[in-house]
Design a protein around this motif. Sequence first.
Motif, PDB file in Angstrom:
ATOM      1  N   LEU A   1     -33.359 -33.702  40.082  1.00  0.00           N
ATOM      2  CA  LEU A   1     -33.632 -32.579  39.177  1.00  0.00           C
ATOM      3  C   LEU A   1     -34.066 -33.009  37.788  1.00  0.00           C
ATOM      4  CD1 LEU A   1     -30.869 -29.921  39.963  1.00  0.00           C
ATOM      5  CD2 LEU A   1     -33.321 -29.776  40.388  1.00  0.00           C
ATOM      6  N   PHE A   2     -33.390 -34.003  37.223  1.00  0.00           N
ATOM      7  CA  PHE A   2     -33.687 -34.396  35.848  1.00  0.00           C
ATOM      8  C   PHE A   2     -34.241 -35.821  35.776  1.00  0.00           C
ATOM      9  CE2 PHE A   2     -30.373 -31.158  35.609  1.00  0.00           C
ATOM     10  CZ  PHE A   2     -31.016 -30.230  34.810  1.00  0.00           C
ATOM     11  N   SER A   3     -34.919 -36.218  36.849  1.00  0.00           N
ATOM     12  CA  SER A   3     -35.533 -37.547  36.882  1.00  0.00           C
ATOM     13  C   SER A   3     -36.905 -37.508  36.227  1.00  0.00           C
ATOM     14  CB  SER A   3     -35.663 -38.024  38.333  1.00  0.00           C
ATOM     15  OG  SER A   3     -36.476 -37.127  39.074  1.00  0.00           O
ATOM     16  N   LEU A   4     -37.426 -38.699  35.935  1.00  0.00           N
ATOM     17  CA  LEU A   4     -38.798 -38.767  35.433  1.00  0.00           C
ATOM     18  C   LEU A   4     -39.745 -38.311  36.545  1.00  0.00           C
ATOM     19  CD1 LEU A   4     -38.810 -42.174  33.500  1.00  0.00           C
ATOM     20  CD2 LEU A   4     -38.941 -39.880  32.519  1.00  0.00           C
ATOM     21  N   PRO A   5     -40.661 -37.370  36.267  1.00  0.00           N
ATOM     22  CA  PRO A   5     -41.520 -36.806  37.315  1.00  0.00           C
ATOM     23  C   PRO A   5     -42.631 -37.758  37.760  1.00  0.00           C
ATOM     24  CG  PRO A   5     -42.072 -35.837  35.196  1.00  0.00           C
ATOM     25  CD  PRO A   5     -40.880 -36.731  34.951  1.00  0.00           C
TER      26      PRO A   5
ATOM     27  N   SER B   1     -35.742 -18.989  28.697  1.00  0.00           N
ATOM     28  CA  SER B   1     -35.250 -20.003  29.619  1.00  0.00           C
ATOM     29  C   SER B   1     -36.292 -21.101  29.811  1.00  0.00           C
ATOM     30  CB  SER B   1     -34.922 -19.349  30.961  1.00  0.00           C
ATOM     31  OG  SER B   1     -34.424 -20.294  31.863  1.00  0.00           O
ATOM     32  N   TRP B   2     -35.816 -22.331  29.949  1.00  0.00           N
ATOM     33  CA  TRP B   2     -36.727 -23.454  30.203  1.00  0.00           C
ATOM     34  C   TRP B   2     -35.995 -24.510  31.010  1.00  0.00           C
ATOM     35  CZ3 TRP B   2     -36.548 -28.722  28.956  1.00  0.00           C
ATOM     36  CH2 TRP B   2     -37.720 -29.438  29.233  1.00  0.00           C
ATOM     37  N   TRP B   3     -36.714 -25.060  31.987  1.00  0.00           N
ATOM     38  CA  TRP B   3     -36.214 -26.184  32.781  1.00  0.00           C
ATOM     39  C   TRP B   3     -37.258 -27.284  32.789  1.00  0.00           C
ATOM     40  CZ3 TRP B   3     -31.760 -26.667  36.064  1.00  0.00           C
ATOM     41  CH2 TRP B   3     -30.881 -25.583  35.972  1.00  0.00           C
ATOM     42  N   PRO B   4     -36.836 -28.544  32.873  1.00  0.00           N
ATOM     43  CA  PRO B   4     -37.798 -29.651  32.945  1.00  0.00           C
ATOM     44  C   PRO B   4     -38.733 -29.496  34.136  1.00  0.00           C
ATOM     45  CG  PRO B   4     -35.580 -30.478  32.550  1.00  0.00           C
ATOM     46  CD  PRO B   4     -35.444 -29.028  32.865  1.00  0.00           C
TER      47      PRO B   4
END
Length: 481
Positions: free
Chosen positions: A213-217, A105-108
Amino acid sequence: MDLSLTSLLPLVAIASLSLAAFFYTCRAAGSKVPPGTLGWPLIGETVEFALSGHRGEPEKFINDRMNKYKSEVFKTSLMGEKMAVFCCTTGHKFLFANESKILTSWWPSSATKICLFPLDHDVKDTSKLDPFHRNPFLPEFLKPEALQQYVGVMDSMAKQHLESEWAPHKQVTVFPLSKNFTFALACRLFMSVEDPEHVKKFSEPFALVTAGLFSLPLNLPGTTFSRGVKGGVIIRQELLNIIRHRKAELEEKNERVGRDILSRMLLAKDENGKHISEKEIANEIIGLLIASHDTASTAITNVVNYLAEFPYIYNEVYKEQMEIAKSKAQGELLNWEDLQKMKYSWNVARETLRLAPPGQGAFREAATDFTYAGFTIPKGWKTYWTVHSTHKNPKYFPDPEKFDPSRFEGNGPAPYTFVPFGGGPRMCPGKEYARLEILVFMHNIVRMFKWEKLIPGLRLIYAPAPIPEKGLPIRLHPLHD
């Protein structure tokens, strides 16, 4: 001139790195990674990927590269990660079949930084965002036989929501209202949180979390990521308060059977016989809320959108739901058997999920080098499968832009073509929960209203889930059955 050992260290380090790079290059030269480009440094092709969704055509990013490279797998770089994108049914089948074998499993990083409590162990393990990674009983909670007892609760809450939030108004905006409903239902069923003010206290920061959640950090003031981080802090602290209060209740009453998922987590023990920590439970509840909230609210909004667009389909749904309503006694709530009769309505919902899938796909990480279609995917690379390589592919769905619920009659689509909930061992365990939630809402809304779109021709905007522009404002026409 004499050189000290200290002065030699930088030279040794440079030589070591050079050798490592040389051997890595030689190793890579012997393998063939998929065709494609990694795009710009750091950002890769993230901007093109995001803009494609913002324009309402996320499949264009996938299709353009499939056509360009003549391949069903290509490489790219998204969110700072080298990534192999698997397309079409063969790619779906391969990844689904190899879950937990060659993939993890992997998440940004943006998702984990916003959502999760840092833990004392496995801090970098992004599988912690998967609410089912440690508690095998959780999928049991979401199986049909376990969910049957909640159909009446869903029905009652849907009625109450429509009567209080929709009926008093001539015009409403669908998406924010559907989010309110699905979030309140999740709070009720997962944590027994029922007070509207308490739910609201959760929902406002939760909206910031899901947006980031999936924005540029980039943790800069005013950015989506920064707002998401702040929302995450509020959510985690509030969850800790609830967890500690429930823990005290369980101890005081000496309860041994959990009344909801939260209680089950608190009573459960890991493989070493230890109770799961409060922070881990908070992380898993957050994962559950995200998984259950976004899918259903997006799907409900788009069902309302398509029923407004196609009155003859609305009429068929209405007839089916009225037949079920007429079979019930006055005030009797829906039950499990009623939902099994909603075959046409579920076909409408599935066609909605095909054209406007709430989840765009899933990320994984290669746990080892592996080969697919003659290409090598190196260990550490991320993989991504996407609904957009099949859902609108005329090879699998003729006239793919047409809204046609009859596609799902009989045996329905071919395997691995319709994948809104994924597949394999990690198929979304909340699939049945979402089905019940969507059907119960459809049953109630078509019996209470007809409606029309205030702004015809609104596009779907993916941010990241597909929502009609402006949240879908509609005009309501109350019915009296």
